[in-house]
Design an enzyme around this catalytic site. Structure first.
Site, mmCIF file in Angstrom:
data_model
loop_
_atom_site.group_PDB
_atom_site.id
_atom_site.type_symbol
_atom_site.label_atom_id
_atom_site.label_comp_id
_atom_site.label_asym_id
_atom_site.label_seq_id
_atom_site.Cartn_x
_atom_site.Cartn_y
_atom_site.Cartn_z
ATOM 1 N N HIS A 151 0.841 -1.200 0.000
ATOM 2 C CA HIS A 151 0.000 0.000 0.000
ATOM 3 C C HIS A 151 0.871 1.244 0.000
ATOM 4 O O HIS A 151 1.637 1.457 0.924
ATOM 5 C CB HIS A 151 -0.897 0.017 1.236
ATOM 6 N N LYS A 169 1.408 -0.769 15.134
ATOM 7 C CA LYS A 169 2.832 -0.866 15.469
ATOM 8 C C LYS A 169 3.233 -2.119 16.238
ATOM 9 O O LYS A 169 4.423 -2.438 16.332
ATOM 10 C CB LYS A 169 3.250 0.349 16.314
HETATM 11 P P1 RFL Z 1 2.529 -12.574 21.122
HETATM 12 O O1 RFL Z 1 2.088 -12.579 19.684
HETATM 13 O O2 RFL Z 1 1.497 -12.345 22.146
HETATM 14 O O3 RFL Z 1 3.270 -13.938 21.376
HETATM 15 C C1 RFL Z 1 3.631 -14.370 22.674
HETATM 16 C C2 RFL Z 1 3.630 -15.873 22.699
HETATM 17 O O4 RFL Z 1 4.040 -16.322 23.987
HETATM 18 C C3 RFL Z 1 3.203 -17.387 24.390
HETATM 19 N N1 RFL Z 1 3.220 -17.461 25.856
HETATM 20 C C4 RFL Z 1 3.930 -18.366 26.558
HETATM 21 N N2 RFL Z 1 4.744 -19.356 26.167
HETATM 22 C C5 RFL Z 1 5.315 -20.109 27.137
HETATM 23 N N3 RFL Z 1 5.101 -19.914 28.462
HETATM 24 C C6 RFL Z 1 4.292 -18.947 28.891
HETATM 25 N N4 RFL Z 1 4.069 -18.746 30.183
HETATM 26 C C7 RFL Z 1 3.665 -18.108 27.910
HETATM 27 N N5 RFL Z 1 2.820 -17.063 27.991
HETATM 28 C C8 RFL Z 1 2.558 -16.693 26.743
HETATM 29 C C9 RFL Z 1 1.855 -17.026 23.811
HETATM 30 O O5 RFL Z 1 1.010 -18.177 23.683
HETATM 31 C C10 RFL Z 1 2.239 -16.445 22.471
HETATM 32 O O6 RFL Z 1 2.274 -17.408 21.441
HETATM 33 O O7 RFL Z 1 3.665 -11.483 21.388
HETATM 34 P P2 RFL Z 1 4.863 -10.982 20.409
HETATM 35 O O8 RFL Z 1 5.582 -12.116 19.791
HETATM 36 O O9 RFL Z 1 5.597 -9.967 21.184
HETATM 37 O O10 RFL Z 1 4.091 -10.270 19.188
HETATM 38 C C11 RFL Z 1 3.316 -9.123 19.398
HETATM 39 C C12 RFL Z 1 2.187 -9.035 18.372
HETATM 40 O O11 RFL Z 1 1.486 -10.262 18.356
HETATM 41 C C13 RFL Z 1 1.237 -7.883 18.701
HETATM 42 O O12 RFL Z 1 1.981 -6.733 19.063
HETATM 43 C C14 RFL Z 1 0.329 -7.503 17.505
HETATM 44 O O13 RFL Z 1 -0.588 -8.508 17.214
HETATM 45 C C15 RFL Z 1 -0.407 -6.198 17.804
HETATM 46 N N6 RFL Z 1 -1.339 -5.791 16.724
HETATM 47 C C16 RFL Z 1 -0.867 -5.204 15.568
HETATM 48 N N7 RFL Z 1 0.452 -5.073 15.351
HETATM 49 C C17 RFL Z 1 0.914 -4.540 14.182
HETATM 50 O O14 RFL Z 1 2.117 -4.437 14.007
HETATM 51 N N8 RFL Z 1 0.074 -4.143 13.168
HETATM 52 C C18 RFL Z 1 -1.272 -4.239 13.307
HETATM 53 O O15 RFL Z 1 -1.987 -3.920 12.350
HETATM 54 C C19 RFL Z 1 -1.791 -4.759 14.543
HETATM 55 N N9 RFL Z 1 -3.110 -4.898 14.722
HETATM 56 C C20 RFL Z 1 -2.714 -5.948 16.890
HETATM 57 C C21 RFL Z 1 -3.579 -5.473 15.863
HETATM 58 C C22 RFL Z 1 -3.248 -6.574 18.026
HETATM 59 C C23 RFL Z 1 -4.606 -6.699 18.149
HETATM 60 N N10 RFL Z 1 -5.089 -7.336 19.307
HETATM 61 C C24 RFL Z 1 -5.956 -8.433 19.256
HETATM 62 C C25 RFL Z 1 -4.493 -7.047 20.586
HETATM 63 C C26 RFL Z 1 -4.952 -5.598 15.973
HETATM 64 C C27 RFL Z 1 -5.479 -6.171 17.121
HETATM 65 C C28 RFL Z 1 -6.975 -6.220 17.231
#
Ligand code: RFL
Ligand code: PHB
Length: 391
Positions: free
Chosen positions: A72, A297
């Site tokens: 985009h 972000k």
């Molecule tokens: P994650 O993806 O939460 O992964 C963490 C992993 O750790 C596991 N875990 C454990 N494993 C072992 N022992 C434990 N005790 C544990 N506790 C947890 C979990 O099961 C999981 O698999 O964190 P990470 O890797 O730091 O990644 C972060 C991203 O996932 C997050 O920031 C984004 O999804 C945020 N986000 C967006 N980010 C963008 O860059 N662009 C976007 O357009 C965007 N849109 C969004 C979003 C997040 C959203 N929600 C649902 C909060 C839109 C939404 C609606």
């Protein structure tokens, strides 16, 4: 078992760090509490910054992203029905963003991990960290009723917002700065063509709306809603009506309605935990910070953190000395606070706050008009939205 680095969590942060270290020959293990299907099935981010795309390509996991990701060059902001397109590419020297779902990113990094022999253990129960301030750390977990453990030089806490890593640091060491927003996003996925080729962020008297997508045939829409919203009160018909009203006639003209197959609620929060290091533990991604999704972000910050962390760990293994490891947190946090600032500003510009009066609303409109009338303001927006130029 002994490894150099134990990575807790197989989300974007943990898996990208795993690939960055594995290709450099670091001995590691990734421990994830959930199943692969669960992690891959979570509907989350959609917008990848240029730097994130570069990192995935550089790791050799960007083939499908290159073929299927939607590049985009611009994004639209709507305010009370008036639509302003911001030409991201023209304003940033050619940097756009790529729309490619986090679910797709996860599938790609898991497939590559399997192909490369990067060890990821799913279904780890009750992960516990010990000896973080000692000569070596120990990670313990349970698997199918059996106790497992690994001794390591370092632990990378990539276990998200509710993980065990941050909680394992003794009280008083970490400080978390937080801002809770008094609303949530209600999101849907539907297999209908997107309203427009680019994203539309809409500010309306009754609240924010966002038109996004996953592909040419799959749309992702969000509506700002109160924190106590119940999903069952939002049947599809009500969602589509409200979406079209908030987008305004011009932006809503392209909306194609259809049955949603996923509906979820996400409260908006911003937190930053400091510092990012405690002894042998390093925090990265959502384990260290959350931003409201408005700025898109979260996943990009997670990838940016682990790129820095991987460099620091590789410098340690190549040269010894802890300078690079100590520098990781302060450098990562500067970038994090910039994203927190942008996400806060963009949320404030586009959302309706409870108790806001005519003065607040007119300031939002004035801010929109400043953007509409100023190339400099648009450039500042575009630079923040697409993210830093350097990988
Ligand atoms: P994650 O993806 O939460 O992964 C963490 C992993 O750790 C596991 N875990 C454990 N494993 C072992 N022992 C434990 N005790 C544990 N506790 C947890 C979990 O099961 C999981 O698999 O964190 P990470 O890797 O730091 O990644 C972060 C991203 O996932 C997050 O920031 C984004 O999804 C945020 N986000 C967006 N980010 C963008 O860059 N662009 C976007 O357009 C965007 N849109 C969004 C979003 C997040 C959203 N929600 C649902 C909060 C839109 C939404 C609606
Ligand atoms: C998404 O498509 O899920 C999405 C896009 C842009 C955002 C947040 C989420 O700012």
């Amino acid at each position: 078992m002994r490894v150099q680095v134990a990575i807790i969590g197989a989300g974007p942060a943990g898996m990208v760090l795993g690939h960055l270290l594995h290709r450099a020959g670091v001995d590691l293990i990734v421990l994830e509490q959930r199943s692969r299907a669960y992690v891959e099935g979570r509907v989350r981010a959609g917008v990848l910054e240029h730097g994130t795309v570069q990192t995935l390509r550089d790791l050799g996991v960007g083939e499908r992203l290159a073929a299927e990701g939607l590049v985009h060059d611009g994004v639209s902001l709507a305010c009370d029905g008036d639509v302003l397109r911001i030409d991201l590419a023209a304003l940033t020297g050619g940097r756009g963003v790529t729309v490619y779902g986090q679910q797709e990113v996860m599938r790609d990094v898991f497939d590559a991990a399997e192909a490369r022999g990067l060890p990821v253990i799913f279904g780890c129960e009750d992960v516990a960290l010990e000896g973080l301030d000692g000569a070596a750390a120990t990670v313990r977990w349970g698997q199918d009723g059996a106790a497992q453990s690994v001794v390591c030089d370092f632990v990378a806490g990539c276990d998200g917002q509710h993980g065990v890593s941050r909680a394992s640091v003794p009280p008083g060491v970490l400080v978390t700065h937080a801002r809770s927003y008094p609303f949530a996003w209600l999101g849907i996925l539907a297999d209908v063509p997107p309203a427009a080729p680019e994203l539309i962020y809409a500010s309306h008297e009754d609240g924010f709306a966002l038109a996004s997508m996953r592909s040419a045939t799959r749309s992702r829409y969000y509506l700002q809603c109160p924190l106590d919203t119940r999903i069952e009160d939002w049947p599809d018909g009500r969602f589509w009506d409200e979406l079209e009203r908030r987008l305004g006639p011009e932006a809503a003209a392209g909306v194609v309605r259809g049955p949603s197959f996923d509906k979820s609620l996400a409260p908006l929060r911003s937190t930053v935990t400091e510092p990012l290091r405690f002894g042998r533990l390093f925090l990265a991604g959502d384990a260290a910070h959350i931003v409201p999704p408005t700025g898109a972000k979260g996943m990009n910050l997670a990838v940016a953190d682990v790129r820095r962390l991987a460099e620091a760990l590789l410098a340690f293994y190549a040269e010894g000395g802890e300078g690079a490891l100590d520098a990781y947190g302060p450098a990562a946090l500067r970038r994090v606070w910039q994203a927190a600032r942008f996400s806060w500003w963009f949320t404030g510009l586009t959302h309706r706050f409870p108790g806001a009066d005519g003065f607040d609303r007119r300031l939002q409109r004035a801010e929109f008009d400043v953007l509409a009338g100023s190339r400099a303001a648009q450039m500042a927006f575009a630079e923040a939205y697409v993210g830093p130029a350097e990988v």
